[in-house]
Scaffold this motif. Structure first.
Motif, PDB file in Angstrom:
ATOM      1  N   LEU A 173      18.155  36.754  36.878  1.00 22.21           N
ATOM      2  CA  LEU A 173      19.431  37.425  36.672  1.00 22.21           C
ATOM      3  C   LEU A 173      19.600  38.556  37.666  1.00 22.21           C
ATOM      4  N   ARG A 174      20.847  38.910  37.908  1.00 20.60           N
ATOM      5  CA  ARG A 174      21.148  40.012  38.833  1.00 20.60           C
ATOM      6  C   ARG A 174      21.782  41.148  38.064  1.00 20.60           C
ATOM      7  N   ASP A 175      21.360  42.375  38.351  1.00 23.13           N
ATOM      8  CA  ASP A 175      22.024  43.549  37.787  1.00 23.13           C
ATOM      9  C   ASP A 175      23.478  43.549  38.231  1.00 23.13           C
ATOM     10  N   PHE A 176      24.340  44.043  37.379  1.00 18.53           N
ATOM     11  CA  PHE A 176      25.760  44.077  37.728  1.00 18.53           C
ATOM     12  C   PHE A 176      25.979  44.899  38.992  1.00 18.53           C
ATOM     13  N   ASP A 177      26.730  44.329  39.918  1.00 13.58           N
ATOM     14  CA  ASP A 177      26.987  44.984  41.189  1.00 13.58           C
ATOM     15  C   ASP A 177      28.479  44.873  41.509  1.00 13.58           C
ATOM     16  N   PRO A 178      29.262  45.911  41.225  1.00 12.15           N
ATOM     17  CA  PRO A 178      30.706  45.817  41.422  1.00 12.15           C
ATOM     18  C   PRO A 178      31.129  45.867  42.885  1.00 12.15           C
ATOM     19  N   TYR A 179      30.182  46.100  43.774  1.00 12.06           N
ATOM     20  CA  TYR A 179      30.517  46.292  45.180  1.00 12.06           C
ATOM     21  C   TYR A 179      30.488  44.946  45.907  1.00 12.06           C
ATOM     22  N   THR A 180      31.562  44.222  45.825  1.00  7.14           N
ATOM     23  CA  THR A 180      31.623  42.891  46.425  1.00  7.14           C
ATOM     24  C   THR A 180      32.729  42.830  47.461  1.00  7.14           C
ATOM     25  N   PRO A 181      32.657  41.881  48.397  1.00  5.23           N
ATOM     26  CA  PRO A 181      33.685  41.767  49.439  1.00  5.23           C
ATOM     27  C   PRO A 181      35.081  41.558  48.880  1.00  5.23           C
ATOM     28  N   HIS A 182      35.189  40.963  47.687  1.00  4.21           N
ATOM     29  CA  HIS A 182      36.496  40.660  47.128  1.00  4.21           C
ATOM     30  C   HIS A 182      37.304  41.923  46.865  1.00  4.21           C
ATOM     31  N   GLN A 183      36.627  43.031  46.665  1.00  2.22           N
ATOM     32  CA  GLN A 183      37.331  44.276  46.362  1.00  2.22           C
ATOM     33  C   GLN A 183      37.460  45.174  47.589  1.00  2.22           C
ATOM     34  N   GLN A 184      36.985  44.702  48.733  1.00  2.00           N
ATOM     35  CA  GLN A 184      37.030  45.503  49.947  1.00  2.00           C
ATOM     36  C   GLN A 184      38.230  45.093  50.796  1.00  2.00           C
ATOM     37  N   SER A 185      38.904  46.051  51.404  1.00  2.00           N
ATOM     38  CA  SER A 185      40.009  45.715  52.283  1.00  2.00           C
ATOM     39  C   SER A 185      40.467  46.941  53.040  1.00  2.00           C
ATOM     40  N   PHE A 186      40.803  46.746  54.328  1.00  2.00           N
ATOM     41  CA  PHE A 186      41.420  47.814  55.108  1.00  2.00           C
ATOM     42  C   PHE A 186      42.934  47.801  54.933  1.00  2.00           C
ATOM     43  N   THR A 187      43.454  46.793  54.261  1.00  2.00           N
ATOM     44  CA  THR A 187      44.897  46.649  54.091  1.00  2.00           C
ATOM     45  C   THR A 187      45.383  47.525  52.937  1.00  2.00           C
ATOM     46  N   PRO A 188      46.702  47.680  52.794  1.00  2.00           N
ATOM     47  CA  PRO A 188      47.228  48.437  51.648  1.00  2.00           C
ATOM     48  C   PRO A 188      46.811  47.863  50.301  1.00  2.00           C
ATOM     49  N   TYR A 189      46.347  46.600  50.305  1.00  2.00           N
ATOM     50  CA  TYR A 189      45.865  45.994  49.066  1.00  2.00           C
ATOM     51  C   TYR A 189      44.781  46.852  48.425  1.00  2.00           C
ATOM     52  N   GLY A 190      43.868  47.389  49.271  1.00  2.00           N
ATOM     53  CA  GLY A 190      42.781  48.206  48.746  1.00  2.00           C
ATOM     54  C   GLY A 190      43.290  49.458  48.057  1.00  2.00           C
ATOM     55  N   LEU A 191      44.292  50.102  48.660  1.00  2.00           N
ATOM     56  CA  LEU A 191      44.882  51.297  48.051  1.00  2.00           C
ATOM     57  C   LEU A 191      45.620  50.936  46.771  1.00  2.00           C
ATOM     58  N   PHE A 192      46.289  49.805  46.813  1.00  2.00           N
ATOM     59  CA  PHE A 192      47.043  49.340  45.640  1.00  2.00           C
ATOM     60  C   PHE A 192      46.100  49.138  44.458  1.00  2.00           C
ATOM     61  N   CYS A 193      44.954  48.513  44.721  1.00  2.00           N
ATOM     62  CA  CYS A 193      43.978  48.253  43.656  1.00  2.00           C
ATOM     63  C   CYS A 193      43.365  49.547  43.140  1.00  2.00           C
ATOM     64  N   LYS A 194      43.270  50.537  44.005  1.00  2.00           N
ATOM     65  CA  LYS A 194      42.570  51.758  43.623  1.00  2.00           C
ATOM     66  C   LYS A 194      43.338  52.553  42.565  1.00  2.00           C
ATOM     67  N   TYR A 195      44.656  52.489  42.636  1.00  2.00           N
ATOM     68  CA  TYR A 195      45.451  53.366  41.779  1.00  2.00           C
ATOM     69  C   TYR A 195      46.214  52.656  40.660  1.00  2.00           C
ATOM     70  N   VAL A 196      46.265  51.346  40.702  1.00  2.00           N
ATOM     71  CA  VAL A 196      47.022  50.620  39.682  1.00  2.00           C
ATOM     72  C   VAL A 196      46.070  50.090  38.623  1.00  2.00           C
ATOM     73  N   LEU A 197      46.351  50.348  37.369  1.00  2.00           N
ATOM     74  CA  LEU A 197      45.530  49.843  36.271  1.00  2.00           C
ATOM     75  C   LEU A 197      46.124  48.530  35.762  1.00  2.00           C
ATOM     76  N   TYR A 198      45.251  47.594  35.463  1.00  2.00           N
ATOM     77  CA  TYR A 198      45.691  46.296  34.963  1.00  2.00           C
ATOM     78  C   TYR A 198      45.299  46.155  33.496  1.00  2.00           C
ATOM     79  N   LYS A 199      46.107  45.365  32.795  1.00  6.10           N
ATOM     80  CA  LYS A 199      45.762  45.041  31.416  1.00  6.10           C
ATOM     81  C   LYS A 199      44.758  43.892  31.447  1.00  6.10           C
ATOM     82  N   SER A 200      43.655  44.049  30.797  1.00  7.90           N
ATOM     83  CA  SER A 200      42.685  42.967  30.737  1.00  7.90           C
ATOM     84  C   SER A 200      41.866  43.099  29.469  1.00  7.90           C
TER      85      SER A 200
END
Length: 485
Positions: free
Chosen positions: A394-421
């Motif tokens: 098993l792997r310890d939880f690691d939230p630092y994945t490429p899927h959440q990385q971006s130099f585009t405005p997408y990264g900023l958008f994800c940083k400040y917007v909360l989602y319902k889940s």
């Protein structure tokens, strides 16, 4: 990028290829559903390509494959633009904007095969050409074959069949469209031939996959949010696409408008997310093409500057931006350490995480896991699976994945917007916060209590934890003592 921790979709696609070559209905796999039966791919061409590349070139071949698909899509789109009588400068920049599109680059970075599927779509569009071009039967067959092939690379491309009658045929070439339909049926039969005698099994596995693993859970609001999120990833393409869409409406190109709306609604119903929105790229670029045609005669210099900026933005936020970021990688000696701790050969290993997938394949383990990580929370199913296993990696939880990385405005958008889940109460705090920020569709924790029952932790190698069944360890120790004596 070749030493990144493998993304889960990357390993799932390779595993689907392995199941096509070696699997059967009861095969042990990391793609088990709730029924504890391995999932077999109906769309076998793409996974088979990745599996063969893994066997020939290892993980490097799997990682480089999507970039080759992007290059082929670039050449095919360039051919189609030439048929549309687009000027050479405009054609080059509009083609390069496709090659470095942030959405497609994301697919390549995470080693999916969407770029190959879209390359087939653009190849079909290039073979068929615009509606006013005379088409030979050879060209129509080429277009029909690539259109069918795109569906067997990845099934989402099936929805894009609406592109061909609208962008490649008109009322005057109705007979040619009928020929296209016949050739498409023939191509589908040719591609189905390897699985024709077992088609019912594949259809059952395919339906089970969408029933157990890919259950739609997206609302209209989340679909709109996902759309906005991807637009933020590539704002210049989005702006030009909006202009093209308005031009469609003003010029009353209702077939184009309705086809786009239909495809968006289908995707929104089944779940609109990054890799599904990638299949809207052909629509986006046809919108961009019409916008360019509209303004090229009036403001040619302005159009070329905009397209140049669109291309540069793609390069800066794609290859340069992503390579500049620091991504998590596996330790270089992890394979050797796991070989010492677990062993080599057909050992039954519970490996629900994608990080050690390739290492397990190379060491000959019989790896078992679940196609949907949320099944890790189902203790009854897990108990029945763990009874078959001697080792759990098993792997310890690691939230630092490429899927959440971006130099585009997408990264900023994800940083400040909360989602319902849906966030399970027993999860660690960092997992809850990550799920809230990024709208995670499933919740799981590697440190579930069931893992410890009958197992004991024997090693922690960086982020990897190794558990062995207590009885298995005792048996192995006694065998080693007998050999020494």
């Amino acid at each position: 990028m070749l030493d990144l921790i493998p993304w889960l979709d990357e390993t799932y696609i390779v595993e689907m290829g392995r199941l096509f070559l070696d699997g059967h209905s009861e095969c042990i796999s990391t793609l088990l559903g709730l029924s504890e039966v391995s999932l077999r791919p109906l769309n076998y061409v793409g996974p088979l390509l990745q599996e063969l590349l893994f066997r020939c070139c290892g993980q490097t071949g799997v990682r480089l494959s999507p970039y080759i698909g992007s290059i082929l899509a670039f050449f095919c789109w360039s051919m189609r633009l030439r048929q549309e009588n687009i000027g050479s400068k405009t054609r080059i920049f509009l083609s390069l904007s496709l090659l470095f599109s942030p959405i497609l680059f994301q697919c390549s970075l995470l080693a999916r095969i969407d770029t190959w599927s879209l390359a087939c779509v653009f190849a079909a569009l290039a073979f068929l050409g615009p509606p006013d071009i005379l088409k030979s039967k050879v060209m129509i067959f080429g277009g029909a074959f690539f259109a069918a092939l795109s569906c067997f690379v990845w099934p989402t491309a099936t929805v894009l069949y609406v592109l061909y009658p609208i962008f490649c045929f008109n009322k005057r070439c109705r007979s040619q469209f009928y020929v296209f339909c016949v050739f498409s049926a023939i191509s589908l039969l040719i591609l189905l031939s390897p699985i024709l005698f077992n088609l019912s099994d594949y259809l059952l596995a395919f339906s089970r996959h969408y029933r157990e693993v890919a259950t739609p859970s997206f609302s209209f609001a989340s679909a709109v949010l996902a759309f906005a999120r991807e637009a933020a990833r590539s704002p210049l393409i989005a702006m030009l696409s909006v202009i093209g869409f308005v031009i469609w409406i003003k010029e009353r190109k209702m077939l184009q408008v309705l086809s786009f709306v239909l495809v968006v609604c289908i995707f929104a119903k089944s779940g609109l997310y990054t890799f599904r929105i990638a299949y809207l790229v052909p629509f986006f670029f046809f919108m961009c093409l019409d916008a360019v045609k509209f303004y090229e005669k009036r403001h040619p210099q302005l159009v070329n500057i905009y397209l140049c900026l669109m291309f540069l933005y793609g390069v800066l936020t794609g290859p340069i931006g992503h390579f500049a970021l620091s991504y998590p990688t596996l330790p270089a000696d992890l394979k050797d350490k796991l070989k010492d701790e677990v062993g080599v050969g057909p050992i039954m290993v519970f490996a629900p995480d994608h990080a050690t997938y390739y290492i397990g394949r190379e060491l000959g383990w019989r790896q078992i896991g679940f196609a949907r990580p949320s099944d890790l929370n189902n203790t009854n199913i897990l108990a029945s699976v763990l009874e078959k296993c001697d080792v759990a990696v098993l792997r310890d939880f690691d939230p630092y994945t490429p899927h959440q990385q971006s130099f585009t405005p997408y990264g900023l958008f994800c940083k400040y917007v909360l989602y319902k889940s849906k966030i399970e109460s027993h999860l660690p705090r960092e997992r809850k916060s990550w799920a809230a920020r990024f709208g995670d569709g499933f919740s799981f924790s590697w440190h579930a209590p069931f893992v410890l029952e009958g197992f004991e932790e024997i090693a922690q190698i960086d982020m990897i934890r190794v558990y062995k069944r207590i009885q298995f360890r005792k048996n192995k120790t006694s065998l080693l003592n007998n050999k020494k004596n």
